[in-house]
Design a protein around this motif. Sequence first.
Motif, short mmCIF file in Angstrom:
data_model
loop_
_atom_site.label_atom_id
_atom_site.label_comp_id
_atom_site.label_asym_id
_atom_site.label_seq_id
_atom_site.Cartn_x
_atom_site.Cartn_y
_atom_site.Cartn_z
N LYS A 16 0.83 -1.21 0.00
CA LYS A 16 0.00 0.00 0.00
C LYS A 16 0.86 1.25 0.00
O LYS A 16 0.60 2.21 -0.76
CB LYS A 16 -0.93 0.00 1.22
CG LYS A 16 -2.08 -0.98 1.14
CD LYS A 16 -2.96 -0.87 2.38
CE LYS A 16 -4.16 -1.80 2.30
NZ LYS A 16 -5.00 -1.70 3.52
N ARG A 20 1.17 4.10 -3.12
CA ARG A 20 0.96 5.54 -2.95
C ARG A 20 2.14 6.34 -3.48
O ARG A 20 1.96 7.35 -4.18
CB ARG A 20 0.73 5.85 -1.46
CG ARG A 20 -0.60 5.38 -0.91
CD ARG A 20 -0.90 6.00 0.44
NE ARG A 20 0.06 5.60 1.46
CZ ARG A 20 -0.09 4.54 2.26
NH1 ARG A 20 -1.17 3.78 2.15
NH2 ARG A 20 0.82 4.25 3.17
N GLN A 21 3.35 5.89 -3.17
CA GLN A 21 4.53 6.65 -3.57
C GLN A 21 4.79 6.52 -5.08
O GLN A 21 5.16 7.51 -5.74
CB GLN A 21 5.75 6.19 -2.79
CG GLN A 21 7.02 7.00 -3.04
CD GLN A 21 6.88 8.46 -2.68
OE1 GLN A 21 6.01 8.86 -1.91
NE2 GLN A 21 7.74 9.30 -3.24
N ASN A 23 2.55 6.05 -7.37
CA ASN A 23 1.54 6.89 -8.02
C ASN A 23 1.95 8.36 -7.96
O ASN A 23 1.82 9.10 -8.96
CB ASN A 23 0.19 6.70 -7.33
CG ASN A 23 -0.88 7.60 -7.89
OD1 ASN A 23 -1.39 7.39 -8.98
ND2 ASN A 23 -1.26 8.62 -7.13
N HIS A 24 2.47 8.78 -6.82
CA HIS A 24 2.93 10.17 -6.66
C HIS A 24 4.04 10.49 -7.66
O HIS A 24 4.14 11.64 -8.14
CB HIS A 24 3.42 10.38 -5.24
CG HIS A 24 4.02 11.72 -4.99
ND1 HIS A 24 3.26 12.87 -4.91
CD2 HIS A 24 5.32 12.12 -4.81
CE1 HIS A 24 4.05 13.92 -4.70
NE2 HIS A 24 5.30 13.48 -4.63
N ASP A 41 -6.22 3.11 -0.86
CA ASP A 41 -6.45 4.41 -0.24
C ASP A 41 -7.12 5.32 -1.27
O ASP A 41 -8.20 5.02 -1.74
CB ASP A 41 -5.15 4.99 0.31
CG ASP A 41 -4.61 4.16 1.47
OD1 ASP A 41 -5.41 3.46 2.11
OD2 ASP A 41 -3.40 4.20 1.72
N VAL A 43 -5.75 6.05 -4.26
CA VAL A 43 -5.10 5.80 -5.55
C VAL A 43 -5.91 4.78 -6.33
O VAL A 43 -6.06 3.63 -5.91
CB VAL A 43 -3.65 5.29 -5.36
CG1 VAL A 43 -3.02 5.00 -6.72
CG2 VAL A 43 -2.82 6.32 -4.58
#
Length: 306
Positions: A16, A20-21, A23-24, A41, A43
Motif C-alpha cells: 500500500k 501511494r509513492q 503513483n505520486h 487508499d 489511488v
Amino acid sequence: MTKNILITGGTGLIGKALVRQLNHLGYNIVLLSRKKVNKIDDVKTECIIWDSEYPHDIRDDVERVFKGESYSIINLAGYPIAQSRWSEDIKTKIINSRVNGTEYLANDLCGDNSKVSLFISASAVGYYGNVSEKVPENASKGVSFLSDVCEMWENATKSSKVDTKIIRIGVVLSENGGALEKMMLPYKFFVGGQIGSGKQYVPWIHIEDIVKAIIYIIETTPKEDVFNLVAPDAVYMAKFSKALAKIMRRPNLLPVPSFILKIIMGEMASMVLEGQKVYPDNLIKAGYEFRFEALVEALREIIKGD
C-alpha cells in the motif's frame, strides 16, 4: 526505465505504501490480487485477478493492460507468516503462496522474449536464521523453517531471464499496522516489557525507507542481485523495548518469558525469540541514503501522533 509497474501483494503493509509513492511519482500501476481492487487508499488502480498460491496464466491480460510496452515486476505476495500457529497445513500455505507464484512470474512473465525490464522479488532476513554476528548479503543461510522458506522463495526466481533482484526484508516499522502495532499494544496498557531474553537482534526498517529503497533499486538498477532491506542500526530486543517504552512514556517492567511465548505461539515463537544482526551492505554500496538510520528517530516519527 519503464514507468509501468506490476505489483503482487499490493494490498499489504509495504504494498500500500509503495503504491501511494509510485503513483505520486507518475508510475502506471497494475495489481495482481486474489480479489478485485479498484483503489488503494485514494489511488485508483487497475487489477488482474491472480492467486500466488494457485497461479494461472495471465500473460494475455498483462499484455493488454500495458499495451505491449515493457514493465517491471515487484513481487511481494505471500500468506502472512504471523497470522496463525504453524500447523503443517499453514506451513504448506506459507511456502506455496510464495514459491508457486514466484515460479510462475519467473518462468512465464520473465522468460525468453520477455517485456519485463526488472524483476524485484521479496524474501526476508529470516534467511540467515538466528545469528548475533553482523551479516551482509553474502552470509550463509541459517537453519530454521523460515530459512528454508526464504531459500525456496529465492530459488523460485532462478529461471528468470531478466534482471532480477532479491530484497530480504526486515521488521517493517509503520503507524499503519505490522509488527510495531503488536509490540506497542502491551505498553498502551502499562504491561509492556522485553520479549524473551532481550539479547536477540531486531533488524528493523522504517516504512518510508523500505519504499524509497525499492524505488531506488527500480530507478538506478544497481549491479548487486541481493539487498538486505534493513536500517544499519540493528539493535537488541532489550534496547528496542526500552526505546519503545521511553517514547510511549510507559514503564518497561514486565518481560515476556520465552517459555510462555512457546506455549502460546508454538514454533512461530521463533520469529520473536530469535533474531539477526543484518546489515544493508549492498544497499549502502549502491549509494542509497537512509532517512531513518537510528531506531529512536524512526520510533519517534511513527509514534508522534499517539
